[in-house]
Scaffold this active site. Structure first.
Site, PDB file in Angstrom:
ATOM      1  N   ASP A 185      58.947 -23.209  79.521  1.00 34.57           N
ATOM      2  CA  ASP A 185      59.586 -22.788  80.767  1.00 34.57           C
ATOM      3  C   ASP A 185      60.416 -23.946  81.335  1.00 34.57           C
ATOM      4  OD1 ASP A 185      58.303 -20.280  80.496  1.00 34.57           O
ATOM      5  OD2 ASP A 185      56.510 -21.078  81.454  1.00 34.57           O
ATOM      6  N   LEU A 187      63.359 -25.929  81.758  1.00 39.46           N
ATOM      7  CA  LEU A 187      64.649 -26.154  81.101  1.00 39.46           C
ATOM      8  C   LEU A 187      64.619 -25.489  79.722  1.00 39.46           C
ATOM      9  CD1 LEU A 187      66.272 -29.695  81.050  1.00 39.46           C
ATOM     10  CD2 LEU A 187      66.514 -28.108  79.163  1.00 39.46           C
ATOM     11  N   HIS A 190      70.403 -26.682  76.429  1.00 40.40           N
ATOM     12  CA  HIS A 190      71.586 -27.313  77.000  1.00 40.40           C
ATOM     13  C   HIS A 190      72.659 -27.436  75.923  1.00 40.40           C
ATOM     14  CE1 HIS A 190      69.248 -31.261  76.097  1.00 40.40           C
ATOM     15  NE2 HIS A 190      70.050 -31.031  75.082  1.00 40.40           N
ATOM     16  N   GLY A 197      81.758 -35.463  67.513  1.00 38.36           N
ATOM     17  CA  GLY A 197      80.374 -35.911  67.489  1.00 38.36           C
ATOM     18  C   GLY A 197      79.441 -34.881  68.075  1.00 38.36           C
ATOM     19  N   ASP A 206      62.376 -25.709  71.564  1.00 36.83           N
ATOM     20  CA  ASP A 206      61.497 -24.940  70.690  1.00 36.83           C
ATOM     21  C   ASP A 206      60.075 -24.842  71.225  1.00 36.83           C
ATOM     22  OD1 ASP A 206      61.273 -23.275  68.567  1.00 36.83           O
ATOM     23  OD2 ASP A 206      61.016 -24.826  67.045  1.00 36.83           O
ATOM     24  N   GLU A 402      74.938 -20.921  76.494  1.00 42.06           N
ATOM     25  CA  GLU A 402      75.164 -22.291  76.015  1.00 42.06           C
ATOM     26  C   GLU A 402      76.479 -22.404  75.255  1.00 42.06           C
ATOM     27  OE1 GLU A 402      73.435 -24.586  77.203  1.00 42.06           O
ATOM     28  OE2 GLU A 402      71.928 -23.252  78.059  1.00 42.06           O
TER      29      GLU A 402
END
Length: 707
Positions: A185, A187, A190, A197, A206, A402
């Site tokens: 839970d 976060l 991102h 790069g 995960d 994302e």
């Protein structure tokens, strides 16, 4: 006695008799291993405002260091009532799972353009989560990219190398980019803005349960639903089920309905079960045989005994000691617990809690309402437990969000927009007008005529044809399928399949190239069920058995073209099937045909004083021990990072082995330490590592003739 005392007694008795009955309160239990946050509301707010950029922006404006200005910024950004106070609506927003990209400002370490300057964007799926079948993950990412290509000139092509514009990775905690995840839970993921790069890459936590937003995805086998996934919850005989069940069956096989109501639709399939099949091992996928004998003891369930990696296994005959046939037990996402003190274990139903028997997950004993289960039959005596799987987070929706960042979009302040920072599950069209306007501002509209977004469906696992029972109540033993997979469903490569062993170039054999004539091998590793031996750009394969001889040599360059000729050590991580190759201060990681590297050892957390890695041993689920000279470290395979606090001396953990070994490897669940032509074999008994054999690599392992 005072005249008032009888009156007082009468009033007390009447008061007891006529008082409203108290509602029975649930017993709250302190669960061992339960992680609880001790943050006050103020501390939560300070941490949140700083992490997502509000405090820094307020301070840059010269505003006071009280929370008020930063809270106003947050409330405006998230379209909350602008009170400047830490009110309930603001706290609720702060506790909602969300994207890890700051709302104000960006990941400050990186500079770059805010858009790609070419329209054919490439992406590479570097690794996978175990929560979903790989085909479902592939499809979720493809559908997420399709959302953006439907409204822009952009196209998205999957490739199988790190040269991709967008590299997709699952990781936990500190996963190599300096922006660690925070566990379950909070976060969720991102991504970085476009550029070279790491920029453009998308990372997913995960530690979350990844699903399609409506609970765990459990593919079925056999039954009459053509391999469709379980539908949770489902109705059977008027009762609701949120996990696979054995109810209605006399053979103990777990099953589920593949629609919301089995009573009306009659559609079902069998859930992954060791009673149907096993994975890997050496028994061709045959189901477990219960009970079975191992080291003289009888087992009536899968076990981790005899293994150091935590994998559950079983014998496929009644006596492992005699027949040596086994397989690994398949896991079931619907009953694999998270957190608690038994993460990764399976719920055991029924289980006893406070003297009462439970056949499903329960929230009894908890004040937060979360569902949990015991992982043994008796919580009262064993105290082993974990949280039951929840609905999970839609990988498709989170990925689409994302990928918006990876294309250059910031967060939106429109709560209905896909780019709003908080997670919101929806089954409707994900893109809001605000999302479309934002992406078209960067790349323009799709050339006319503008087609409708493509309709895609999640691929479902197929099942082999079989004579199926008409319903779950019973199945004749002869109808139970015995053929199973030869490997776990998640064991496939992330790229195109590599050429099989038969296509590797065989080097013209001369006496000096015979493995039996090699005094010291560069590296030795167990890959699959074979032993691989590496020397000067060549390798041999060896399968144990009477009369067996090493096959080869083959050229390393034919199978793993990115590798150097000289290797120091090699190991395979069994769960992900990743192969790690070490040479000097560099490491290469192969996943199927895809290669990551070379990377420097310092990227793994090994200092400049570590000249090479000379071996590796399994040390629990997803963990390895890495060796260099007289030292060793614990290595997290998923995070690809050593724990600096784990550094230890080899002779403390493995007394009796040489201190100048040039190779350490694991074979048939035992550790081998090589010095010159000899090995010291170590077995673990009663948690002690003891040398139980010293021998020659060629004569005793490879069964070479001694003439």
């Amino acid at each position: 006695m005072s005249l008032w005392q009888p009156l007082v007694l009468v009033l007390l008795v009447l008061g007891c008799c006529f008082a409203a009955p108290r509602q029975r309160q649930s017993t709250l239990v302190l669960f061992p291993g339960d992680l609880r946050t001790n943050l006050t509301d103020r501390q939560l707010a300070e941490e949140y405002l700083y992490r997502y950029g509000y405090t820094r922006v307020a301070e840059m404006r010269g505003e006071s260091k009280s929370l008020g200005p930063a809270l106003l910024l947050l409330q405006k950004q998230l379209s909350l009532p602008e009170t400047g106070e830490l009110d309930s609506a603001t706290l609720k927003a702060m506790r909602t799972p969300r994207c890890g990209v700051p709302d104000l400002g960006r990941f400050q370490t990186f500079e770059g353009d805010l858009k790609w300057h070419h329209h054919n964007i490439t992406y590479w799926i570097q690794n996978y989560s175990e929560d979903l079948p790989r085909a479902v993950i592939d499809d979720a990412f493809a559908r997420a990219f399709a959302l953006w290509s439907a409204v822009t000139p952009l196209t998205f092509t999957r490739v199988y190398s790190r040269d991709a514009d967008i590299v997709i990775q699952f990781g936990v905690a500190e996963h190599g980019d300096g922006y660690p995840f925070d566990g379950k839970d909070g976060l969720l993921a991102h991504a970085f803005p476009p550029g070279p790069g790491i920029q453009g890459d998308a990372h997913f936590d995960d530690d979350e349960l990844w699903s399609l937003g409506k609970g765990v995805v459990v593919p079925t086998r056999f039954g009459n639903a053509d391999g469709a996934a379980c539908h949770f919850p489902f109705i059977f005989e008027g009762r609701s089920y949120s996990a696979c069940t054995t109810d209605g069956r006399s053979d103990g096989l777990p099953w589920c309905s593949t629609t919301a109501n089995y009573d009306t639709d009659d559609r079902f399939g069998f859930c992954p079960s060791e009673r149907l099949y096993t994975q890997d091992g050496n028994a061709d996928g045959k189901p477990c045989q219960f009970p079975f004998i191992f080291q003289g003891q009888s087992y009536s369930a899968c076990t981790t005994d005899g293994r150091s990696d935590g994998y559950r296994w079983c014998a496929t005959t009644a006596n492992y000691d005699r027949d040596k046939l086994f397989g690994f037990c398949p896991t079931r996402a619907d009953s694999t617990v998270m957190g608690g003190n038994s993460a990764g274990e399976l719920c055991v139903f029924p289980f006893t809690f406070l003297g009462k028997e439970y056949s499903t997950c329960t929230s009894e004993g908890r004040g937060d309402g979360r569902l949990w289960c015991a992982t043994t039959s008796n919580f009262d005596s064993d105290k082993k437990w974990g949280f039951c799987p929840d609905q999970g987070y839609s990988l498709f929706l989170v990925a689409a969000h994302e990928f918006g960042h990876a294309l250059g979009l910031d967060h939106s302040s429109v709560p209905e927009a896909l780019m709003y920072p908080m997670y919101r599950f929806t089954e409707g069209p994900p893109l809001h007008k605000d999302d479309v306007n934002g992406i078209r501002h960067l790349y323009g509209p799709r050339p006319e005529p503008e087609p409708r977004p493509p309709t895609t469906t999640t691929p479902q696992p197929t099942a082999p044809p079989t004579v199926c029972p008409t319903g779950p109540p019973t199945v004749h033993p002869s109808e139970r399928p015995t053929a199973g997979p030869t490997g776990p469903p998640s064991a496939g490569p992330t790229g195109p399949p590599t050429a099989g062993p038969s296509t590797a170039t065989t080097v013209p054999l001369s006496p000096v190239d015979d493995a039996c004539n090699v005094n010291i091998f560069d590296a030795i590793a167990e890959i699959g069920n074979q032993l691989y031996l590496f020397k000067d750009g060549k390798y041999w394969r060896f399968s144990e058995g009477r009369g067996s001889r090493p096959q080869g040599p083959f050229l390393i360059a034919d199978k793993w073209p990115a590798l150097p000729r000289k290797l120091d050590s090699v190991f395979e991580e069994r769960l992900s099937k990743k192969l790690f190759f070490f040479s000097g201060r560099q490491v290469w990681v192969y996943t199927g045909a895809s290669v990551l590297g070379p990377r420097r050892l310092d990227k793994l957390g090994l200092g400049a004083d570590v000249a090479q890695v000379t071996g590796a041993l399994r040390s629990g689920r997803g963990k390895m021990l890495l060796f260099s000279g007289r030292r060793l470290w614990r290595f997290d395979v998923k995070a690809q990072m050593v724990d600096p606090r784990s550094a230890s001396e080899v002779d403390r953990m493995f007394p009796g082995v040489p201190l100048d070994t040039h190779d350490v490897f694991q074979y048939r669940e035992k550790a081998y330490f090589c010095q010159d032509r000899f090995y010291w074999r170590v077995s673990s008994r009663s948690e002690l590592n003891q040398v139980d054999q010293v021998g020659y690599v060629t004569y005793d392992i490879l069964q070479c003739p001694e003439d």
